[in-house]
Design a protein around this motif. Structure first.
Motif, short mmCIF file in Angstrom:
data_model
loop_
_atom_site.label_atom_id
_atom_site.label_comp_id
_atom_site.label_asym_id
_atom_site.label_seq_id
_atom_site.Cartn_x
_atom_site.Cartn_y
_atom_site.Cartn_z
N ALA A 1 -2.42 -8.88 12.12
CA ALA A 1 -3.63 -8.30 11.53
C ALA A 1 -3.32 -7.00 10.79
O ALA A 1 -3.82 -6.76 9.68
CB ALA A 1 -4.67 -8.05 12.61
N LEU A 2 -2.50 -6.14 11.39
CA LEU A 2 -2.14 -4.88 10.74
C LEU A 2 -1.35 -5.13 9.46
O LEU A 2 -1.61 -4.50 8.43
CB LEU A 2 -1.32 -4.01 11.69
CG LEU A 2 -2.09 -3.14 12.68
CD1 LEU A 2 -1.12 -2.44 13.62
CD2 LEU A 2 -2.95 -2.12 11.95
N LEU A 3 -0.39 -6.03 9.52
CA LEU A 3 0.40 -6.32 8.32
C LEU A 3 -0.49 -6.87 7.21
O LEU A 3 -0.31 -6.53 6.04
CB LEU A 3 1.51 -7.32 8.67
CG LEU A 3 2.58 -6.80 9.62
CD1 LEU A 3 3.49 -7.94 10.06
CD2 LEU A 3 3.40 -5.69 8.97
N LEU A 4 -1.46 -7.70 7.58
CA LEU A 4 -2.40 -8.24 6.59
C LEU A 4 -3.23 -7.12 5.98
O LEU A 4 -3.37 -7.02 4.75
CB LEU A 4 -3.30 -9.28 7.25
CG LEU A 4 -4.45 -9.84 6.39
CD1 LEU A 4 -3.90 -10.54 5.15
CD2 LEU A 4 -5.32 -10.78 7.22
N ALA A 5 -3.81 -6.26 6.82
CA ALA A 5 -4.67 -5.19 6.32
C ALA A 5 -3.90 -4.24 5.41
O ALA A 5 -4.41 -3.80 4.37
CB ALA A 5 -5.29 -4.43 7.49
N LEU A 6 -2.67 -3.92 5.79
CA LEU A 6 -1.88 -2.96 5.02
C LEU A 6 -1.37 -3.53 3.71
O LEU A 6 -0.98 -2.79 2.81
CB LEU A 6 -0.72 -2.45 5.88
CG LEU A 6 -1.13 -1.59 7.07
CD1 LEU A 6 0.08 -1.31 7.97
CD2 LEU A 6 -1.79 -0.29 6.65
N ASP B 1 -8.91 -0.43 1.73
CA ASP B 1 -8.35 0.92 1.71
C ASP B 1 -8.32 1.39 3.16
O ASP B 1 -9.34 1.81 3.71
CB ASP B 1 -9.23 1.83 0.86
CG ASP B 1 -8.71 3.25 0.78
OD1 ASP B 1 -7.62 3.53 1.32
OD2 ASP B 1 -9.40 4.11 0.19
N VAL B 2 -7.15 1.28 3.79
CA VAL B 2 -7.02 1.60 5.21
C VAL B 2 -6.92 3.11 5.36
O VAL B 2 -5.92 3.73 4.97
CB VAL B 2 -5.81 0.90 5.84
CG1 VAL B 2 -5.74 1.21 7.34
CG2 VAL B 2 -5.90 -0.62 5.63
N GLN C 1 5.72 1.10 9.41
CA GLN C 1 6.97 1.27 8.69
C GLN C 1 7.44 -0.05 8.09
O GLN C 1 7.87 -0.09 6.92
CB GLN C 1 8.04 1.82 9.64
CG GLN C 1 9.39 2.05 8.98
CD GLN C 1 10.34 2.84 9.86
OE1 GLN C 1 9.96 3.87 10.42
NE2 GLN C 1 11.56 2.37 10.00
N ILE C 2 7.34 -1.13 8.84
CA ILE C 2 7.73 -2.45 8.32
C ILE C 2 6.89 -2.82 7.11
O ILE C 2 7.38 -3.40 6.14
CB ILE C 2 7.61 -3.51 9.43
CG1 ILE C 2 8.68 -3.27 10.50
CG2 ILE C 2 7.69 -4.92 8.87
CD1 ILE C 2 8.44 -4.00 11.79
N ALA C 3 5.60 -2.44 7.15
CA ALA C 3 4.70 -2.74 6.04
C ALA C 3 4.93 -1.83 4.83
O ALA C 3 4.37 -2.09 3.76
CB ALA C 3 3.25 -2.60 6.51
N GLY C 4 5.72 -0.78 5.00
CA GLY C 4 5.94 0.16 3.91
C GLY C 4 4.71 1.00 3.59
O GLY C 4 4.49 1.37 2.44
N ARG C 5 3.93 1.33 4.63
CA ARG C 5 2.68 2.06 4.42
C ARG C 5 2.62 3.34 5.26
O ARG C 5 1.66 3.61 5.97
CB ARG C 5 1.49 1.16 4.74
CG ARG C 5 1.27 0.03 3.77
CD ARG C 5 0.95 0.51 2.36
NE ARG C 5 -0.10 1.50 2.32
CZ ARG C 5 -1.39 1.21 2.23
NH1 ARG C 5 -1.77 -0.07 2.17
NH2 ARG C 5 -2.29 2.16 2.20
N PRO D 1 3.14 -4.53 0.12
CA PRO D 1 2.14 -3.52 0.50
C PRO D 1 1.18 -3.19 -0.64
O PRO D 1 1.54 -3.21 -1.81
CB PRO D 1 2.98 -2.29 0.88
CG PRO D 1 4.28 -2.47 0.17
CD PRO D 1 4.50 -3.96 0.13
N SER D 2 -0.06 -2.88 -0.23
CA SER D 2 -1.08 -2.46 -1.18
C SER D 2 -1.25 -0.96 -1.07
O SER D 2 -1.74 -0.46 -0.06
CB SER D 2 -2.41 -3.16 -0.88
OG SER D 2 -3.44 -2.62 -1.65
N LEU D 3 -0.82 -0.24 -2.07
CA LEU D 3 -0.89 1.23 -2.03
C LEU D 3 -2.20 1.70 -2.62
O LEU D 3 -2.70 1.15 -3.60
CB LEU D 3 0.28 1.83 -2.78
CG LEU D 3 1.67 1.43 -2.24
CD1 LEU D 3 2.76 2.05 -3.10
CD2 LEU D 3 1.84 1.87 -0.80
#
Length: 315
Positions: free
Chosen positions: A19-24, A30-31, A55-59, A312-314
């Motif tokens: 879920a976290l990887l998906l959201a990030l 916009d988390v 960190q794995i998500a790059g966020r 990742p979505s920045l």
């Protein structure tokens, strides 16, 4: 694209990880923060796990803020049999390069909700509702400002996954769930009735593994661990994927069918502790609660696979 501001309140947890990887990775979201709570594992581990996943998500731009370390009135009850001793299945724990943000998770929720327009910040609750209950005690006005609270929790027709009638997140802190559901919050509850329809097949897991991205690799590993647990405890091959469902609903509400209702939680009886009573005979115009009755499983997995492939979505 208009992005939905969201706070992710979680207790990672293998399905929390997906879920976290998906959201990030979601361009739709916009988390604003990740807040952690004791649940699947103690707070120290759930916070460490959130830092690892960020960190794995790059966020690393998203703050992780630890919250409450125990239920409101009960002893902590972990779920290591479903998530592993460290909370993330077979993944080895490591120290993330960036640590937690200053402050407390309860205050992080309050501050971010109050700093933005009314009903512009959604809260996704993927573990016990302890942080939100404490935030409502401290700042009751956030109930009317949140929009909406999307919870993974509860069970009705499916029965429970920790007792005969209770789902784990509600059972772990039923008093917190009771306080949230009695508040003025607009609550969307996605419980076992819907999440048991979203099951990770071998094809779904393999599709994530083929992405060749760090997030895809981790998501596949999390679901592989869940598959092994499902085989050992239940005897099936396709484990339910609970926590990505509230995130997926925020991204694409059409993937779920909801019904207006009134939800109450049993707190007085140990036999039925955490049971969610879902009453559909309500006035839809005034109902504050909505219950997920079904889910488009293929749609959910397509969303996960697509977003984890993109990266990742920045903000």
């Amino acid at each position: 694209m208009m992005r939905q501001c969201v706070i992710i309140d979680c207790d990672p947890g293998v399905d929390d990880a997906v879920a976290l990887l998906l959201a990030l990775a979601a361009p739709e979201l916009d988390v604003l923060a990740i807040t952690t709570v004791a649940g699947n594992a103690p707070l120290k581990k759930t916070t460490r796990n959130a830092l690892m996943l960020r960190q794995i998500a790059g966020r690393e731009d998203v703050p992780v803020v630890p919250g409450v370390d125990r239920p409101l009135r009960r002893k902590p009850s972990g779920a290591s049999e479903f998530h592993g001793e460290e909370g993330l299945g077979y993944m080895a724990a490591f120290a993330a390069a960036k640590g937690v943000a200053d402050g407390h998770g309860v205050d992080a929720i309050i501050d971010r909700v109050m700093a933005r327009p009314e009903q512009s910040v959604a809260l996704v609750v993927l573990g016990p509702m302890t942080n939100l209950a404490m935030a409502l005690r401290k700042a009751p006005m956030i109930a009317a400002r949140l929009g909406p609270v999307v919870v993974m929790g509860g069970a009705r027709s499916e029965g429970g996954n920790i007792t005969a009638s209770a789902e784990y997140n509600v059972w772990a802190d039923p008093e917190a769930a009771d306080e949230v559901l009695r508040s003025a919050c607009d609550v969307v509850m996605i419980g076992l009735d819907a999440t048991h329809q979203v099951r990770a097949s071998e094809d779904h897991i393999a599709a994530l593994a083929r992405l060749g991205t760090p997030a895809g690799d981790v998501a596949a590993a999390m679901l592989r661990f869940s598959q092994d647990v499902e085989r050992r405890i239940v005897g099936g091959d396709a484990p339910p994927v609970h926590d990505p469902c509230p995130v997926a609903w925020l991204m694409d509400p059409g993937l779920f069918n909801l019904r207006p209702c009134r939800i109450e939680v049993e707190t007085g009886s140990e036999l039925t502790r955490g049971h969610t009573s879902v009453e559909f005979r309500v006035d839809p115009a005034t109902a504050r609660h909505r219950w997920a009755t079904s889910a488009d499983a293929e749609g959910v997995f397509s969303l996960i696979t697509d977003r984890l492939q993109q990266g990742p979505s920045l903000a």
